[in-house]
Scaffold this active site. Structure first.
Site, PDB file in Angstrom:
ATOM      1  N   SER A 126     -10.331 -88.358  17.376  1.00 31.62           N
ATOM      2  CA  SER A 126      -8.978 -88.671  17.450  1.00 31.62           C
ATOM      3  C   SER A 126      -8.139 -89.097  16.146  1.00 31.62           C
ATOM      4  CB  SER A 126      -8.734 -89.739  18.438  1.00 31.62           C
ATOM      5  OG  SER A 126      -9.229 -90.939  18.046  1.00 31.62           O
ATOM      6  N   GLY A 127      -8.754 -89.335  15.074  1.00 33.01           N
ATOM      7  CA  GLY A 127      -8.177 -89.612  13.813  1.00 33.01           C
ATOM      8  C   GLY A 127      -7.748 -88.477  12.963  1.00 33.01           C
ATOM      9  N   PHE A 128      -7.029 -88.918  11.947  1.00 33.56           N
ATOM     10  CA  PHE A 128      -6.671 -87.641  11.189  1.00 33.56           C
ATOM     11  C   PHE A 128      -7.618 -86.762  10.656  1.00 33.56           C
ATOM     12  CE2 PHE A 128      -2.594 -90.099   9.625  1.00 33.56           C
ATOM     13  CZ  PHE A 128      -1.929 -89.825  10.878  1.00 33.56           C
ATOM     14  N   THR A 129      -8.813 -87.214  10.021  1.00 35.61           N
ATOM     15  CA  THR A 129      -9.693 -86.266   9.498  1.00 35.61           C
ATOM     16  C   THR A 129     -10.511 -85.888  10.740  1.00 35.61           C
ATOM     17  OG1 THR A 129     -11.134 -87.857   9.184  1.00 35.61           O
ATOM     18  CG2 THR A 129      -9.790 -87.304   7.255  1.00 35.61           C
ATOM     19  N   CYS A 183     -11.193 -88.938  -0.999  1.00 32.01           N
ATOM     20  CA  CYS A 183     -10.332 -87.917  -1.465  1.00 32.01           C
ATOM     21  C   CYS A 183      -9.700 -88.081  -2.982  1.00 32.01           C
ATOM     22  CB  CYS A 183      -9.343 -87.862  -0.365  1.00 32.01           C
ATOM     23  SG  CYS A 183      -8.837 -89.675  -0.058  1.00 32.01           S
ATOM     24  N   ASN A 239      -5.905 -84.233   0.671  1.00 25.73           N
ATOM     25  CA  ASN A 239      -6.878 -85.158   0.904  1.00 25.73           C
ATOM     26  C   ASN A 239      -7.477 -85.033   2.368  1.00 25.73           C
ATOM     27  OD1 ASN A 239      -3.733 -85.804   1.828  1.00 25.73           O
ATOM     28  ND2 ASN A 239      -4.862 -87.373   2.996  1.00 25.73           N
TER      29      ASN A 239
END
Ligand SMILES: NC(=O)c1ccc[n+]([C@@H]2O[C@H](COP(=O)([O-])OP(=O)(O)OC[C@H]3O[C@@H](n4cnc5c(N)ncnc54)[C@H](OP(=O)(O)O)[C@@H]3O)[C@@H](O)[C@H]2O)c1
Length: 347
Positions: free
Chosen positions: A13-16, A148, A311
């Site tokens: 559920s996170g960005f990455t 990143c 990133n």
């Protein structure tokens, strides 16, 4: 029966995690068997990642991991080292996007983090900048995708080492500008729109933890500062390099071509024509490309090296898939072989 490999994303559920799910969904060799989230268990993936609406996958809790071919961990620092046994029980290959397995020794974790719970695993993990460690990836069972800001910096400086232009005792000053997605989906006060919009904020003027990765991979101390700037995606590294010997443009082209000519995810942008003459995060947004370029400043005996990545792609999820492709003997560029958009709004 499908002959695709099964994949799980812990921290989906996170960005990455969202980027991993986007890439895995479009990947010819993988099918996503599980995406975990404690907060959104039983909710559809599209309810959290709107770009993935229409996929029928739902999040499940991370305490009941499916048995899969490969598990990607996109969790905050400290989670993977705590749950690594469960991850390795669930999958033969684990790719960790956090910093938990990037450094090689317990001493480094004592110095830069709060120690390490499973130091005996550190020497077995492969640091994945594929451009540096391609040979070590096939068959690797624990892979640590590079950080990143470290990735942006290393991609810029690495050819200078390979060509012997940098030996390890030169002065190098690195200034990285990063977008807000670097802080993850949970953010904090500093990440709110009101506080973040319009800024050029030195958020890590000294002792940023990625210095440890850069030092490990290049054998060089760098003076490293990171600014948070007003973009969502992107890391742009400007490296001011003061070589001991005189260097010509020809030497630089030879060095960069020598390292990157055959690399599928590196593009040179070194003062050509047009508006985007040097590396630019906007030009690589959403893609797994790193752009690298340089300029020579003979008056100040300086080289200035630029590199730009997304990133969440080359700096994490894209790099993780690239490494997984090599580790599992798949086509190296599978699932990553696409260009970005132009024109596009601030990424
Ligand atoms: N963002 C970037 O640009 C970037 C770049 C390179 C590397 N990284 C690294 O990649 C990792 C993920 O970053 P991110 O930006 O995607 O973070 P994020 O947006 O905050 O996502 C973290 C994910 O981990 C889950 N999670 C949190 N604690 C957990 C736990 N104890 N057990 C299981 N799941 C847990 C969260 O979901 P639930 O809380 O719902 O379970 C969420 O899905 C971090 O280690 C980060 O340093 C990030």
């Amino acid at each position: 029966m499908s002959d695709q490999l099964t994949a799980a994303v812990v921290g989906g559920s996170g960005f990455t995690g969202g980027e991993l799910l986007r890439l895995l969904t479009g990947h010819p060799d993988f099918e996503v068997a599980q995406a975990t989230s404690r907060q959104y268990a039983n909710k559809s993936v599209g309810s959290v990642h709107p770009n993935l609406r229409g996929t029928d996958l739902r999040f499940s809790a991370p305490d009941d991991l499916a048995s899969v071919d490969i598990l990607f961990a996109a969790t905050p620092h400290g989670v993977s080292m705590q749950h690594i046994d469960g991850f390795q029980e669930a999958a033969d290959t684990v790719v960790d996007l956090s910093a938990d397995f990037r450094l090689q020794t317990a001493d480094q974790y004592d110095q830069w983090y709060d120690g390490h719970e499973r130091p005996e695993l550190l020497e077995k993990s492969v640091y994945a900048l594929p451009e540096l460690h391609r040979e070590d990836l096939p068959g690797a069972d624990l892979i640590a995708a590079g950080g990143c800001n470290a990735t942006a910096t290393i991609m810029g400086l690495y050819p200078l080492f390979q060509a012997g232009i940098l030996g390890g005792d030169e002065q190098v000053v690195v200034d990285v500008k990063v977008g807000s997605s670097e802080g993850g989906a949970s953010g904090g006060k500093a990440s709110s729109h009101a506080e973040r919009s319009g800024i050029v904020r030195p958020y890590a003027p000294i002792t940023h933890r990625h210095e440890a990765e850069i030092e490990q991979e290049l054998g060089l101390r760098v003076s490293f500062t990171v600014h948070a700037v007003d973009m969502i995606r992107g890391a742009s590294a400007t490296c001011h390099v003061f070589p001991n010997e005189r260097v010509t443009k020809g030497d630089l082209w030879k060095a960069y071509r020598g390292s990157y000519e055959d690399e599928p995810f590196v593009r040179m942008a070194a003062g050509g024509g047009g508006v985007y003459r040097y590396p630019e995060p906007k030009a690589v947004a959403g893609t797994n490309f790193a752009e690298v370029g340089f300029e020579l400043d003979p008056r100040n005996k300086r080289l200035v090296v630029f590199s730009a990545i997304d990133n969440m792609m080359k700096g994490s999820a894209g790099q993780a898939i690239h490494a997984a492709n090599i580790a599992l003997g798949l086509e190296e560029t599978a699932g990553l072989d696409f260009l970005g958009l132009h024109p596009v709004g601030a990424p």
